[in-house]
Write a protein that holds these residues in place. Structure first.
Motif, short mmCIF file in Angstrom:
data_model
loop_
_atom_site.label_atom_id
_atom_site.label_comp_id
_atom_site.label_asym_id
_atom_site.label_seq_id
_atom_site.Cartn_x
_atom_site.Cartn_y
_atom_site.Cartn_z
N GLY A 45 -15.02 66.36 27.83
CA GLY A 45 -14.59 67.04 29.05
C GLY A 45 -15.10 66.23 30.22
N LYS A 46 -15.55 66.91 31.25
CA LYS A 46 -16.14 66.23 32.40
C LYS A 46 -17.40 65.51 31.93
CE LYS A 46 -14.36 69.57 35.67
NZ LYS A 46 -14.66 70.72 36.52
N LEU A 47 -17.67 64.35 32.51
CA LEU A 47 -18.78 63.51 32.05
C LEU A 47 -20.12 64.26 32.09
CD1 LEU A 47 -19.80 60.79 31.04
CD2 LEU A 47 -20.05 60.10 33.42
N LEU A 74 -17.27 74.90 18.19
CA LEU A 74 -16.36 75.95 18.66
C LEU A 74 -16.62 76.27 20.13
CD1 LEU A 74 -16.21 78.49 15.69
CD2 LEU A 74 -14.43 76.93 16.45
N ILE A 75 -17.87 76.40 20.49
CA ILE A 75 -18.23 76.67 21.88
C ILE A 75 -17.73 75.53 22.77
CG2 ILE A 75 -20.16 76.88 23.51
CD1 ILE A 75 -21.68 78.32 21.19
N TRP A 76 -17.95 74.31 22.32
CA TRP A 76 -17.53 73.14 23.10
C TRP A 76 -16.02 73.13 23.32
CZ3 TRP A 76 -18.88 69.91 26.56
CH2 TRP A 76 -18.10 68.79 26.82
N VAL A 77 -15.26 73.29 22.26
CA VAL A 77 -13.80 73.20 22.37
C VAL A 77 -13.25 74.36 23.20
CG1 VAL A 77 -11.64 73.32 21.05
CG2 VAL A 77 -13.50 71.85 20.27
N ARG A 78 -13.78 75.53 23.01
CA ARG A 78 -13.24 76.72 23.69
C ARG A 78 -13.67 76.83 25.15
NH1 ARG A 78 -12.13 81.77 20.20
NH2 ARG A 78 -11.75 82.38 22.33
N LYS A 79 -14.86 76.32 25.49
CA LYS A 79 -15.40 76.54 26.83
C LYS A 79 -15.46 75.30 27.72
CE LYS A 79 -16.59 80.88 26.13
NZ LYS A 79 -15.94 81.98 26.78
N PHE A 80 -15.68 74.13 27.14
CA PHE A 80 -16.02 72.98 27.98
C PHE A 80 -15.13 71.76 27.84
CE2 PHE A 80 -20.05 75.25 27.08
CZ PHE A 80 -20.31 75.70 28.37
N SER A 81 -14.47 71.58 26.72
CA SER A 81 -13.68 70.36 26.53
C SER A 81 -12.46 70.36 27.44
CB SER A 81 -13.24 70.22 25.07
OG SER A 81 -12.13 71.05 24.82
N ARG A 82 -11.81 69.24 27.52
CA ARG A 82 -10.60 69.16 28.38
C ARG A 82 -9.48 70.03 27.81
NH1 ARG A 82 -9.51 62.93 27.17
NH2 ARG A 82 -10.55 63.14 25.21
N TYR A 83 -9.61 70.47 26.56
CA TYR A 83 -8.60 71.33 25.94
C TYR A 83 -8.94 72.81 26.06
CZ TYR A 83 -7.35 66.84 23.99
OH TYR A 83 -7.01 65.53 23.86
#
Length: 182
Positions: free
Chosen positions: A108-110, A167-176
């Motif tokens: 996501g954002k750097l 899961l937390i990363w993909v759902r909350k923070f990644s560009r997706y």
């Protein structure tokens, strides 16, 4: 063929980024390990062992670690009884490399990516130290269950934590991540 490449481009980019990150980090870690003598414990494994000893001493003064004179591992004693050895594979670096590679592949954002990698890696490290301490105590009290504890329950625990972090990363923070807030 070009049509399929365009259609599956996000997935192919994810795979390429994941594997490239994984290979580079694994290569760097292997270079780090190659800097140690053949029968010497690397400093990360030593640090994990020392932190495990500290945690165990909070509950039991009879818990100590000792470096093997002939092999590259740390001996862990619980109630003055040798219960486990801490080898390089116990330090969770391979799990952290896997975690980081996935986060980078779904970056996501750097700043957010770097903070999540740092926080997640630290959490994995701490939970791994607690895992080793708990595993050692349980092996002392339930030696016949060592295979199940070491081979099934505790890998499920550490990889389960990594999966939840992903899961937390993909759902909350990644560009997706979903930009809809409810």
């Amino acid at each position: 063929m070009k049509k399929y490449f365009i259609l599956y481009k996000p997935f192919l980019l994810f795979l390429a980024t994941f594997f490239l990150s994984y290979i580079v980090l694994t290569f760097l870690y292997q270079r780090y390990l190659n800097g140690f003598e053949e029968n010497r414990v690397d400093s990360i494994t030593r640090m994990v062992s020392e932190h495990t000893e500290y945690v165990m001493q909070l509950f039991n003064n009879g818990s100590i670690i000792e470096e093997s004179a002939a092999h590259p591992y740390m001996k862990l004693f619980f109630n003055q009884q040798y219960v486990a050895r801490i080898v390089e594979g116990c330090n969770a670096i391979s799990v952290i490399i896997l975690f980081i590679s996935f986060v980078v592949a779904f970056s996501g954002k750097l700043k957010t990516t770097l903070l999540f990698i740092f926080g997640g890696s630290l959490l994995i490290y701490v939970l791994n130290v607690l895992r080793i301490a708990a595993l050692s105590a349980l092996i002392f009290y339930f030696p016949k269950q060592e295979s199940f504890l070491h081979g099934v329950l505790f890998p499920l625990y550490i990889y389960g934590v990594v999966f939840i972090l992903w899961l937390i990363w993909v759902r909350k923070f990644s560009r997706y991540a979903s930009k809809n807030t409810k």
